[in-house]
Design an enzyme around this catalytic site. Structure first.
Site, PDB file in Angstrom:
ATOM      1  N   SER A 137       5.620  12.881 101.214  1.00 55.64           N
ATOM      2  CA  SER A 137       5.892  13.936 100.397  1.00 55.64           C
ATOM      3  C   SER A 137       7.479  14.765 100.769  1.00 55.64           C
ATOM      4  CB  SER A 137       4.827  14.932 100.604  1.00 55.64           C
ATOM      5  OG  SER A 137       5.023  16.418 100.173  1.00 55.64           O
ATOM      6  N   TYR A 165      -0.322  19.305 106.556  1.00 54.14           N
ATOM      7  CA  TYR A 165       0.003  18.283 105.527  1.00 54.14           C
ATOM      8  C   TYR A 165       1.372  17.837 105.829  1.00 54.14           C
ATOM      9  CZ  TYR A 165       0.814  16.557 100.931  1.00 54.14           C
ATOM     10  OH  TYR A 165       1.376  15.769  99.878  1.00 54.14           O
TER      11      TYR A 165
END
Length: 256
Positions: free
Chosen positions: A148, A161
């Site tokens: 990501s 995350y």
């Protein structure tokens, strides 16, 4: 796409969204696909759609956070396909009760950290550890991990995350370095804002508009955009790409 006919590819997290779109694309290019997901019913629906278009696939229920479950998924995949040539890791911990409590390092409970890392990072390590012996036996293989842009941005929240995705990039480079000479490639893709089922369900319209204003493109992403890049990296067309972390984000994140 060249070099996918008769390839045997496991998609870890392929029931919906980017995973399902990639499974469809791989099957359309001639690969046999094993779709693993915690949501078995949706995985079966994806398999049914693939088979209705002449593809070959199977659905296997598994949990990225469980060692035995991951090992069983890879083993069942190899048994169904006759081996494993490729792995796409795309599953992630996106449960609202976890995701919405992933804040700053001061505000994020350690249980959230543990759950996010156990799925997003350790889960990928589990699938990788399970699949490499099959690839070594075959003499080659390709792994694509889903990272990501959060791994690079320094976001003010989503600390667990972001850290998990930074770890995915480290794992990617490690695998490429250790097993590249034995024919195993490993790359990662970092999607930008992709309007898959999760984003549409969350309905953060204001956030979507803000991101669109920042990217160097005319639209937000679609699952097909990521599927195209992943399919290339798993194919023989991507044979000379190894150890790379690609941003597929409409030009949101520019980096060397």
């Amino acid at each position: 796409m060249n070099g996918l006919v008769d390839k045997r590819i496991a998609v870890a997290g392929g029931a919906t969204g980017i995973g399902a779109e990639t499974a469809h694309r791989l099957a359309a290019a001639g690969a046999t696909v094993a779709i693993g997901d915690v949501n078995l019913e949706r995985a079966k629906e994806t398999v049914k759609d693939i088979e209705s278009n002449g593809g070959r696939a199977t659905a296997i229920q598994f949990d990225l956070s469980d060692d035995d479950s991951v090992n069983s998924f890879i083993k069942q995949s190899a048994e169904f396909m006759g081996g494993v040539d490729g792995l796409f890791n795309v599953g992630a911990e996106m449960t609202p009760s976890v995701f919405e409590n992933d804040l700053t390092v001061l505000d994020t409970d350690m249980d959230v950290w543990k759950r996010v890392l156990d799925v997003n990072l350790f889960g990928y390590a589990r699938t990788t550890k399970a699949v490499i012996p099959y690839m070594l036996e075959a003499g080659s293989g390709a792994i694509v991990n889903t990272s990501s842009g959060a791994a690079f941005f320094g976001l003010p929240n989503r600390v667990a995350y972001s850290a998990s995705k930074g770890g995915v990039n480290t794992l990617t480079r490690h695998v490429a370095t250790v097993w590249g000479k034995q024919g195993i490639r490993c790359n990662s893709v970092s999607p930008g804002m992709v309007m898959g089922e999760t984003q549409k369900r969350m309905g953060h319209t204001a956030v979507h508009k803000e991101v669109l204003s920042l990217i160097r493109h005319t639209r937000l992403g679609e699952p097909a955009d990521i599927a195209a890049a992943v399919t290339f990296l798993l194919s023989s067309d991507g044979e000379w790409v190894n150890g790379q972390c690609w941003n597929v984000d409409g030009g949101l994140n520019l980096r060397d």
